[in-house]
Scaffold this motif. Structure first.
Motif, PDB file in Angstrom:
ATOM      1  N   SER A 225       0.959  -1.316   0.099  1.00  0.00           N
ATOM      2  CA  SER A 225      -0.152   0.081  -0.059  1.00  0.00           C
ATOM      3  C   SER A 225       0.584   1.219  -0.077  1.00  0.00           C
ATOM      4  O   SER A 225       0.619   2.125  -0.741  1.00  0.00           O
ATOM      5  N   SER A 229       0.742   4.058  -2.775  1.00  0.00           N
ATOM      6  CA  SER A 229       0.561   5.520  -2.456  1.00  0.00           C
ATOM      7  C   SER A 229       1.680   6.543  -2.809  1.00  0.00           C
ATOM      8  O   SER A 229       1.547   7.500  -3.132  1.00  0.00           O
ATOM      9  N   HIS A 252       0.333  12.122   3.275  1.00  0.00           N
ATOM     10  CA  HIS A 252      -0.320  11.875   1.807  1.00  0.00           C
ATOM     11  C   HIS A 252       0.032  10.504   1.604  1.00  0.00           C
ATOM     12  O   HIS A 252      -0.543   9.862   0.705  1.00  0.00           O
ATOM     13  N   ASN A 256      -2.948   7.220   3.752  1.00  0.00           N
ATOM     14  CA  ASN A 256      -3.682   6.724   2.658  1.00  0.00           C
ATOM     15  C   ASN A 256      -3.377   5.224   2.567  1.00  0.00           C
ATOM     16  O   ASN A 256      -4.243   4.443   2.165  1.00  0.00           O
ATOM     17  N   ASP A 330     -11.608   5.493   2.854  1.00  0.00           N
ATOM     18  CA  ASP A 330     -11.527   5.435   1.204  1.00  0.00           C
ATOM     19  C   ASP A 330     -13.099   5.732   0.807  1.00  0.00           C
ATOM     20  O   ASP A 330     -13.837   4.625   0.706  1.00  0.00           O
TER      21      ASP A 330
END
Length: 336
Positions: A225, A229, A252, A256, A330
């Motif tokens: 992940s 990202s 950021h 996420n 999300d």
């Protein structure tokens, strides 16, 4: 002044007039009713399926009345006790009665202990929750650290070492890993208690065993992940604006990347509860797992089913909450 006519609607504002202020957009709830209802239905079906499988599996192991009577008990005595316990009724009738008991929370008395099985399970629940919580804290901490090292580590050759070590430990059965830890830290070094509960030191080894089983999947998902990202468009835009690297990583990239990790933690919560049965038996931890093990040995059906009902409900509830939390992080997933 003449009004400007709109070809498809009412007249617009006069020419040269200042534009009317835009109405603020209403905040949109990230979860649709359809999404929430579908998750609730899946949760109910999952609990029903687990309880059904365990109910029929337990009834395939034999008549528990034979364990409560002496070896030389006559067939009449066994039949009388079987009828008194309700095991002489047809299996479909027992199954429907069992579902009604689950819905009302009124399980039959324990065959071995003679008390309310739900009360017995709830008495052991705090110990299991304590062990599971610390196991998940250890596993999540190790997994997140290993995933971050694998993504942002400066030495490319050493990046994969933490995840490789955790993956190797994941392949070791929990009971064997527990025995090895007991042999090293309790017998050879004598720094931690061998079995039982009562002090924080008794919690260390069983929590580590559970945490090591959880750390590897968390690390793998977090690494993947983070890598996805890192190359996202909003990350490149933040870097182009001159935002500091640390702020870009934390706000950021890491934030996420946590949504998939929450899904893994929800799934692994069931693994923690299931693995606690073996871990508690190895370390003599007085939780629901140890109670379920002893109940299975004595064919105490009410206690076994109460344990399974509680574990299944807890597993499904945690997964439901994690699904909703991940959908909030999300929103695209929660609006389908």
């Amino acid at each position: 002044m003449t009004a400007v006519l709109s070809p498809t609607g009412p007249p617009g504002p006069p020419a040269g007039a200042p534009p009317s202020p835009a109405r603020p957009a209403r905040p949109r709830w990230p979860l649709s009713a359809r999404y929430v209802l579908s998750r609730l239905l899946n949760a109910v079906l999952a609990v029903w399926a687990v309880l059904t499988i365990v109910f029929f599996a337990m009834h395939m192991t034999g008549n528990p009345a034979s364990l409560l009577l002496p070896i030389d008990a006559s067939e009449e005595e066994i039949a009388r006790l079987t009828a008194a316990l309700g095991f002489a009724d047809p299996l479909p009738e027992q199954y429907l009665r069992f579902l009604g008991q689950v819905l009302t929370g009124q399980f039959p008395a324990s065959i071995r202990h003679g008390g309310d099985p739900v009360a017995l399970v709830l008495e052991r629940l705090p110990a299991t929750l304590l062990l599971g919580t610390w196991g998940m804290i250890i596993g999540a901490s190790l997994g997140l650290a290993a995933g971050a090292v694998a993504t942002f580590g400066r030495n490319r050759r050493l990046r994969r070492v933490p995840i490789s070590v955790l993956t190797a430990l994941e392949a070791v059965p929990s009971f064997f890993l527990g025995i090895v830890l007991i042999a090293v830290f309790s017998i050879a070094l004598s720094v931690l208690p061998l079995r039982g509960a009562g002090t924080p030191a008794h919690l260390v080894l069983p929590a580590v065993v559970i945490g090591l089983a959880l750390a590897a999947p968390v690390a793998r998902v977090f690494r993947t992940s983070l890598q996805e990202s890192t190359g996202a468009e909003h990350v490149r835009l933040a870097e182009a604006k001159g935002i500091g690297r640390a702020q870009v990583v934390l706000r950021h990239i890491v934030v996420n990347a946590l949504a998939p990790v929450l899904n893994v933690l929800g799934v692994q919560a069931g693994v923690v509860l299931g693995g606690a049965v073996v871990t508690e038996a190895v370390f003599g931890w007085p939780g629901v797992g140890q109670l379920a093990t002893s109940a299975i040995d004595s064919r105490d059906f009410p206690v076994v089913l109460a344990c399974v009902a509680l574990i299944a409900f807890g597993f499904v509830l945690v997964n439901l909450l994690v699904d909703l939390a991940a959908a909030i992080l999300d929103p695209r997933g929660g609006r389908r």
